[in-house]
Design an enzyme around this catalytic site. Sequence first.
Site, PDB file in Angstrom:
ATOM      1  N   LEU A   1     -60.386 -36.209 -14.465  1.00 23.57           N
ATOM      2  CA  LEU A   1     -60.382 -35.278 -13.341  1.00 23.57           C
ATOM      3  C   LEU A   1     -58.997 -35.110 -12.734  1.00 23.57           C
ATOM      4  CD1 LEU A   1     -63.666 -36.467 -11.595  1.00 23.57           C
ATOM      5  CD2 LEU A   1     -63.375 -34.733 -13.378  1.00 23.57           C
ATOM      6  N   HIS A   2     -58.666 -33.873 -12.400  1.00 21.68           N
ATOM      7  CA  HIS A   2     -57.417 -33.576 -11.696  1.00 21.68           C
ATOM      8  C   HIS A   2     -57.770 -32.851 -10.403  1.00 21.68           C
ATOM      9  CE1 HIS A   2     -58.093 -29.579 -13.263  1.00 21.68           C
ATOM     10  NE2 HIS A   2     -58.052 -30.042 -14.504  1.00 21.68           N
TER      11      HIS A   2
ATOM     12  N   GLN B   1     -69.401 -29.131 -28.374  1.00 19.20           N
ATOM     13  CA  GLN B   1     -68.526 -27.973 -28.148  1.00 19.20           C
ATOM     14  C   GLN B   1     -67.145 -28.152 -28.770  1.00 19.20           C
ATOM     15  OE1 GLN B   1     -68.813 -28.520 -23.717  1.00 19.20           O
ATOM     16  NE2 GLN B   1     -66.671 -27.926 -23.721  1.00 19.20           N
TER      17      GLN B   1
ATOM     18  N   HIS C   1     -60.431 -30.110 -10.384  1.00 22.07           N
ATOM     19  CA  HIS C   1     -61.842 -30.520 -10.360  1.00 22.07           C
ATOM     20  C   HIS C   1     -62.254 -30.920  -8.941  1.00 22.07           C
ATOM     21  CE1 HIS C   1     -60.966 -31.687 -14.715  1.00 22.07           C
ATOM     22  NE2 HIS C   1     -62.017 -30.909 -14.834  1.00 22.07           N
TER      23      HIS C   1
ATOM     24  N   MET D   1     -65.873 -32.671 -18.028  1.00 22.27           N
ATOM     25  CA  MET D   1     -65.757 -33.617 -19.143  1.00 22.27           C
ATOM     26  C   MET D   1     -64.840 -34.769 -18.731  1.00 22.27           C
ATOM     27  SD  MET D   1     -66.038 -31.421 -22.602  1.00 22.27           S
ATOM     28  CE  MET D   1     -64.368 -30.826 -22.663  1.00 22.27           C
ATOM     29  N   GLY D   2     -64.629 -34.930 -17.428  1.00 20.44           N
ATOM     30  CA  GLY D   2     -63.842 -36.067 -16.940  1.00 20.44           C
ATOM     31  C   GLY D   2     -62.348 -35.820 -17.006  1.00 20.44           C
TER      32      GLY D   2
ATOM     33  N   LYS E   1     -60.552 -20.892 -14.310  1.00 28.39           N
ATOM     34  CA  LYS E   1     -59.578 -21.105 -15.393  1.00 28.39           C
ATOM     35  C   LYS E   1     -60.246 -20.863 -16.750  1.00 28.39           C
ATOM     36  CE  LYS E   1     -57.427 -24.139 -17.983  1.00 28.39           C
ATOM     37  NZ  LYS E   1     -58.178 -25.254 -18.463  1.00 28.39           N
TER      38      LYS E   1
ATOM     39  N   MET F   1     -53.813 -26.133 -13.890  1.00 31.51           N
ATOM     40  CA  MET F   1     -54.168 -27.543 -14.114  1.00 31.51           C
ATOM     41  C   MET F   1     -55.253 -27.633 -15.186  1.00 31.51           C
ATOM     42  SD  MET F   1     -54.139 -29.446 -10.509  1.00 31.51           S
ATOM     43  CE  MET F   1     -52.650 -29.413  -9.513  1.00 31.51           C
TER      44      MET F   1
HETATM   45  O1  PAF Z   1     -65.471 -26.784 -18.653  1.00 33.43           O
HETATM   46  C1  PAF Z   1     -65.829 -27.896 -19.076  1.00 33.43           C
HETATM   47  O2  PAF Z   1     -65.293 -28.963 -18.722  1.00 33.43           O
HETATM   48  C2  PAF Z   1     -66.976 -27.966 -20.083  1.00 33.43           C
HETATM   49  O3  PAF Z   1     -66.945 -26.891 -20.960  1.00 33.43           O
HETATM   50  C3  PAF Z   1     -68.350 -28.107 -19.422  1.00 33.43           C
HETATM   51  C4  PAF Z   1     -68.709 -26.883 -18.594  1.00 33.43           C
HETATM   52  C5  PAF Z   1     -68.390 -29.352 -18.553  1.00 33.43           C
HETATM   53  C6  PAF Z   1     -69.430 -28.238 -20.494  1.00 33.43           C
HETATM   54  O4  PAF Z   1     -69.229 -29.367 -21.285  1.00 33.43           O
END
Ligand code: PAF
Length: 281
Positions: free
Chosen positions: A33-34, A61, A37, A30-31, A151, A186
């Site tokens: 980023l650290h 979600q 990721h 979901m961006g 995580k 993180m």
């Molecule tokens: O873990 C996440 O960042 C989100 O739940 C995912 C898997 C990208 C789904 O939106």
Amino acid sequence: MQIFQKVEGIRSALHEAQLKGKKIGFVPTMGNLHQGHLELIKLAQKTNDIVVCSIFVNGLQFGLHEDWDQYPRTFEEDCKKLADVSCDMLFHPDENQMYPNGLDSQTRVICSSMTDYLCGASRPGHFEGVTTVVSKLLNIIKPHELVLGRKDYQQMAILYRMIEDLCFPVRIIEAEIHREVDGLAMSSRNVYLSALERQNASQLYKSLSWVAGKIRLGDRNFIALEKEAADQIKKAGFQPDYISICNSRTLEMATIDDCDIAVLGAMYSSAARLIDNISLH
Ligand code: PAF
């Protein structure tokens, strides 16, 4: 790095690659980023020819009173970080691309087990949003490997189940939790912590480690261990949501005979809900 916003665009680019027999690894995010990721991207690169990352803050979600509005959106920085680790493709759809018929009338993917307890108890509907969006992303990207961080342990366990139940032709690759120096896992949500909370936020990890240490020494009084760990978290100034000693696969309460155990925890700071876990074999 090639960036795609449209489903058709990334599909046709990947179709070419698939025709050439290239192996595709996929890291959904979901961006914001650290390093954690970026480690997922690096892991995907080890066994795949092409690595695709997605950035989509998935409204489906998030609960009504959750942080969808505030969720940090740092697209330019994220692109730079992904380019620096040589990610091949980024899929960055908007809500119209992902949910062309609207969120409310979106067809859902519901996993009938493991979604109502632990994080699912405090975040009703959350995992339905995750399984729905991940199914869509898998249908769009068609990766050979899906790389997930440990995580989000419950998310990972549910996605294993969904992939098995719905016969998605994809293999999950699990990535270790990436931690700050003091042990804090993180997370994009760590930015919500105040300076004071940040100093003590590794308490969740410390308490889970304490529980894991006790179990390794033979303590099987799981309820007492969970309670003591929750008390430690309270004393550090946070509100525990749950500390649970579970069977690693089903995520049901562990029994004293279980060999594969996961100790999962979640706690609230003033503005963030943090999760973490430790696996024991
Ligand atoms: O873990 C996440 O960042 C989100 O739940 C995912 C898997 C990208 C789904 O939106």
